[in-house]
Design a protein around this motif. Structure first.
Motif, PDB file in Angstrom:
ATOM      1  N   CYS A  88       7.419   0.386  -8.711  1.00  0.00           N
ATOM      2  CA  CYS A  88       7.764   1.722  -9.208  1.00  0.00           C
ATOM      3  C   CYS A  88       7.020   2.806  -8.433  1.00  0.00           C
ATOM      4  O   CYS A  88       7.596   3.864  -8.113  1.00  0.00           O
ATOM      5  CB  CYS A  88       7.457   1.829 -10.696  1.00  0.00           C
ATOM      6  N   GLU A  89       5.751   2.550  -8.132  1.00  0.00           N
ATOM      7  CA  GLU A  89       4.983   3.516  -7.336  1.00  0.00           C
ATOM      8  C   GLU A  89       5.597   3.681  -5.941  1.00  0.00           C
ATOM      9  O   GLU A  89       5.687   4.794  -5.411  1.00  0.00           O
ATOM     10  CB  GLU A  89       3.518   3.071  -7.220  1.00  0.00           C
ATOM     11  N   ILE A  90       6.019   2.564  -5.354  1.00  0.00           N
ATOM     12  CA  ILE A  90       6.660   2.609  -4.039  1.00  0.00           C
ATOM     13  C   ILE A  90       7.960   3.407  -4.109  1.00  0.00           C
ATOM     14  O   ILE A  90       8.254   4.239  -3.242  1.00  0.00           O
ATOM     15  CB  ILE A  90       6.910   1.176  -3.521  1.00  0.00           C
ATOM     16  N   LEU A  91       8.744   3.182  -5.155  1.00  0.00           N
ATOM     17  CA  LEU A  91      10.031   3.874  -5.295  1.00  0.00           C
ATOM     18  C   LEU A  91       9.862   5.370  -5.503  1.00  0.00           C
ATOM     19  O   LEU A  91      10.788   6.150  -5.232  1.00  0.00           O
ATOM     20  CB  LEU A  91      10.834   3.261  -6.449  1.00  0.00           C
ATOM     21  N   ASP A 117       0.846  -1.191   0.000  1.00  0.00           N
ATOM     22  CA  ASP A 117       0.000   0.000   0.000  1.00  0.00           C
ATOM     23  C   ASP A 117       0.881   1.241   0.000  1.00  0.00           C
ATOM     24  O   ASP A 117       1.237   1.774   1.051  1.00  0.00           O
ATOM     25  CB  ASP A 117      -0.902  -0.036   1.242  1.00  0.00           C
ATOM     26  N   PHE A 118       1.236   1.712  -1.199  1.00  0.00           N
ATOM     27  CA  PHE A 118       2.222   2.802  -1.263  1.00  0.00           C
ATOM     28  C   PHE A 118       1.657   4.135  -0.783  1.00  0.00           C
ATOM     29  O   PHE A 118       2.416   5.043  -0.464  1.00  0.00           O
ATOM     30  CB  PHE A 118       2.811   2.931  -2.676  1.00  0.00           C
ATOM     31  N   HIS A 119       0.330   4.261  -0.663  1.00  0.00           N
ATOM     32  CA  HIS A 119      -0.239   5.502  -0.135  1.00  0.00           C
ATOM     33  C   HIS A 119       0.056   5.672   1.359  1.00  0.00           C
ATOM     34  O   HIS A 119      -0.021   6.776   1.873  1.00  0.00           O
ATOM     35  CB  HIS A 119      -1.749   5.539  -0.374  1.00  0.00           C
ATOM     36  N   GLN A 120       0.364   4.559   2.038  1.00  0.00           N
ATOM     37  CA  GLN A 120       0.629   4.620   3.479  1.00  0.00           C
ATOM     38  C   GLN A 120       2.064   5.036   3.791  1.00  0.00           C
ATOM     39  O   GLN A 120       2.374   5.386   4.925  1.00  0.00           O
ATOM     40  CB  GLN A 120       0.401   3.244   4.116  1.00  0.00           C
ATOM     41  N   LEU A 121       2.931   4.984   2.807  1.00  0.00           N
ATOM     42  CA  LEU A 121       4.363   5.069   3.085  1.00  0.00           C
ATOM     43  C   LEU A 121       4.834   6.434   3.584  1.00  0.00           C
ATOM     44  O   LEU A 121       5.659   6.519   4.485  1.00  0.00           O
ATOM     45  CB  LEU A 121       5.162   4.687   1.832  1.00  0.00           C
ATOM     46  N   PRO A 126       9.906   5.628   5.655  1.00  0.00           N
ATOM     47  CA  PRO A 126      10.879   4.535   5.707  1.00  0.00           C
ATOM     48  C   PRO A 126      11.954   4.723   4.638  1.00  0.00           C
ATOM     49  O   PRO A 126      11.744   5.437   3.649  1.00  0.00           O
ATOM     50  CB  PRO A 126      10.033   3.298   5.396  1.00  0.00           C
ATOM     51  N   GLN A 127      13.095   4.084   4.835  1.00  0.00           N
ATOM     52  CA  GLN A 127      14.160   4.128   3.827  1.00  0.00           C
ATOM     53  C   GLN A 127      13.821   3.215   2.655  1.00  0.00           C
ATOM     54  O   GLN A 127      13.943   3.602   1.493  1.00  0.00           O
ATOM     55  CB  GLN A 127      15.490   3.695   4.462  1.00  0.00           C
ATOM     56  N   ASP A 128      13.412   1.985   2.965  1.00  0.00           N
ATOM     57  CA  ASP A 128      13.117   0.974   1.957  1.00  0.00           C
ATOM     58  C   ASP A 128      11.690   0.466   2.154  1.00  0.00           C
ATOM     59  O   ASP A 128      11.017   0.823   3.119  1.00  0.00           O
ATOM     60  CB  ASP A 128      14.080  -0.216   2.080  1.00  0.00           C
ATOM     61  N   ALA A 129      11.268  -0.413   1.241  1.00  0.00           N
ATOM     62  CA  ALA A 129       9.966  -1.070   1.384  1.00  0.00           C
ATOM     63  C   ALA A 129      10.058  -2.485   0.848  1.00  0.00           C
ATOM     64  O   ALA A 129      10.818  -2.763  -0.082  1.00  0.00           O
ATOM     65  CB  ALA A 129       8.871  -0.297   0.649  1.00  0.00           C
ATOM     66  N   THR A 130       9.283  -3.382   1.449  1.00  0.00           N
ATOM     67  CA  THR A 130       9.228  -4.767   0.986  1.00  0.00           C
ATOM     68  C   THR A 130       7.789  -5.123   0.628  1.00  0.00           C
ATOM     69  O   THR A 130       6.848  -4.611   1.215  1.00  0.00           O
ATOM     70  CB  THR A 130       9.733  -5.749   2.067  1.00  0.00           C
ATOM     71  N   THR A 131       7.651  -6.015  -0.347  1.00  0.00           N
ATOM     72  CA  THR A 131       6.335  -6.526  -0.716  1.00  0.00           C
ATOM     73  C   THR A 131       6.423  -8.045  -0.792  1.00  0.00           C
ATOM     74  O   THR A 131       7.513  -8.621  -0.789  1.00  0.00           O
ATOM     75  CB  THR A 131       5.865  -5.987  -2.083  1.00  0.00           C
ATOM     76  N   ASN A 132       5.266  -8.680  -0.855  1.00  0.00           N
ATOM     77  CA  ASN A 132       5.203 -10.116  -1.125  1.00  0.00           C
ATOM     78  C   ASN A 132       3.853 -10.390  -1.779  1.00  0.00           C
ATOM     79  O   ASN A 132       3.002  -9.486  -1.855  1.00  0.00           O
ATOM     80  CB  ASN A 132       5.430 -10.949   0.153  1.00  0.00           C
TER      81      ASN A 132
END
Length: 319
Positions: free
Chosen positions: A76-79, A19-23, A28-34
Motif C-alpha cells: 500500500c505504501e508503494i502504491l 524500499d518505497f522511499h527510493q521510488l 517507475p510505473q510499477d514496483a515488485t517485491t519479494n
C-alpha cells in the motif's frame, strides 16, 4: 537524455524494491517485491516501526496472517508512490501446493481490498512450478492477476501462457550466473555480453514466442546484473530493475539513440512452432534443463529462508 529516459520510450520500467522511499526519484510505473527485499527493508531504521506497529496490532493472529499484513502494508505504501501495480509474493513454502497458494493469494487480495486498493493494482507473485502455474490459472479465472516468478526456462513460459497468467518474470541475471559458473575460466565476458548473454537470449526467445502467437501474457525481464543486460532487452513489455541499476541508468547520459532490441513485428516474421505442455511433458522439459531446475529450486529455498528470518523478526517484535 539519460539511459533510463531513453529506455522508458520503449519499455515500461518497474522498480524491484521494498524500499518505497527510493521510488519517487526514478518514477517507475510499477514496483515488485519479494521476501528477500521485504526482509532487507524491515531491517532499516525507517521501516522497522512499520513492522512493529503491524505486529502489535495483529499479535493475536497466526504468523502467516501477520506476514501477509506486513506485505500488504508495504504494498500500500508503494502504491501511494507509483501510478501502476505492485507485485506481492505468496509464501515460497507453498510453491508445490496449488490449493494453499490460491487460498493465500485470495487473502492477500482481500487485505488489499480492505485497504481500499483495487484488485487491478495488485499482481500476486507465485513461483513458476507446475503447481504454482495451476494456482495462477485458477486465480486468473477468478479475476485475480498474477506474476509468475523464478522463471528460467522456455517450458515454464509456455505453460504460463497456456494458463493465461497476466505477467511472467523471466530471470536474466541468475541464468547468466549459472552459465558463467559452469564455464569457469573459459567464460568470455565480452563474447557473452549484450544479445549473446544467455539470460538475455532466454527472455528474447520467450518474448518472440509470445508475440508470434499473440499470447497476451506480459513479459517482464527481471534479475539484472548490469545495465548492459537491461539495454539489450529494450522493447520488452516491462523490465523490473533494482534501485542501484536504476541509478546507474539515470546518471549515464546517452548521445546515441537507443533502439529497441525486441519488437513484435520481428517476432511475427520468425518461423516458430507452437508448443503445448501437460504436466508430464512440462516436468520432463524442466528436468532436461539443468540450469532451470537448479535455479528454480535454489530460488524457492532462498525465499523460504528469508521468509523464516522475517518470521523471527516478527516474533521478536511481538515479545
Amino acid at each position: 537524455m539519460n539511459q533510463l529516459e531513453a529506455l522508458k520510450q520503449f519499455t515500461t520500467v518497474v522498480a524491484d524494491t521494498g524500499d518505497f522511499h527510493q521510488l519517487a526519484q526514478f518514477q517507475p510505473q510499477d514496483a515488485t517485491t519479494n521476501p528477500s527485499l521485504i526482509l532487507k527493508a524491515v531491517q532499516k531504521p525507517e521501516y522497522a516501526p512499520l513492522m512493529r506497529a503491524t505486529v502489535a496490532q495483529f499479535k493475536d493472529r497466526d504468523l502467516g496472517e501477520i506476514m501477509d499484513r506486513i506485505l500488504v502494508r508495504f504494498g500500500c505504501e508503494i502504491l501511494n508512490t507509483i501510478p501502476g501495480r505492485v507485485s506481492t509474493e505468496v509464501d515460497a513454502r507453498l510453491s508445490f501446493d496449488t490449493n494453499a497458494t490460491v487460498t493465500r493469494a485470495e487473502r492477500l487480495i482481500e487485505l488489499y481490498q480492505a485497504a481500499g486498493v483495487h484488485t487491478d493494482r495488485v499482481l500476486i507473485k507465485i513461483a513458476a512450478t507446475w503447481e504454482g502455474i495451476e494456482a495462477a490459472r485458477m486465480l486468473e479465472q477468478r479475476g485475480i492477476h498474477t506474476n509468475l516468478t523464478l522463471l528460467f526456462s522456455f517450458c515454464q513460459a509456455v505453460a504460463c501462457g497456456q494458463a493465461k497468467v497476466q505477467l511472467i518474470s523471466p530471470f536474466v541475471g541468475r541464468i547468466y550466473d549459472w552459465y558463467k559458473k559452469q564455464a569457469g575460466a573459459q567464460w568470455d565476458e565480452t563474447a557473452m555480453a549484450g544479445a549473446n548473454d544467455p539470460g538475455v537470449r532466454s527472455v528474447a526467445q520467450i518474448y518472440h514466442y509470445y508475440k508470434h502467437f499473440d499470447i497476451a501474457t506480459e513479459v517482464m525481464g527481471a534479475s539484472f546484473r548490469n545495465t548492459g543486460q537491461i539495454l539489450a532487452l529494450a522493447g520488452c513489455d516491462l523490465l523490473t530493475i533494482a534501485p542501484e541499476l536504476l541509478a546507474q541508468l539515470s546518471s549515464h547520459e546517452t548521445s546515441a539513440q537507443l533502439r529497441p532490441a525486441l519488437n513484435s513485428q520481428t517476432a511475427k516474421e520468425q518461423a516458430l512452432e507452437r508448443v503445448l505442455y501437460d504436466q508430464p511433458s512440462f516436468r520432463f522439459a524442466l528436468n532436461e534443463d539443468a540450469m532451470a531446475t537448479e535455479k528454480l529450486a535454489e530460488g524457492i529455498r532462498a525465499f523460504a529462508v528469508d521468509t523464516r528470518k522475517l518470521e523471527v523478526l516478527m516474533q521478536q517484535a511481538a515479545a
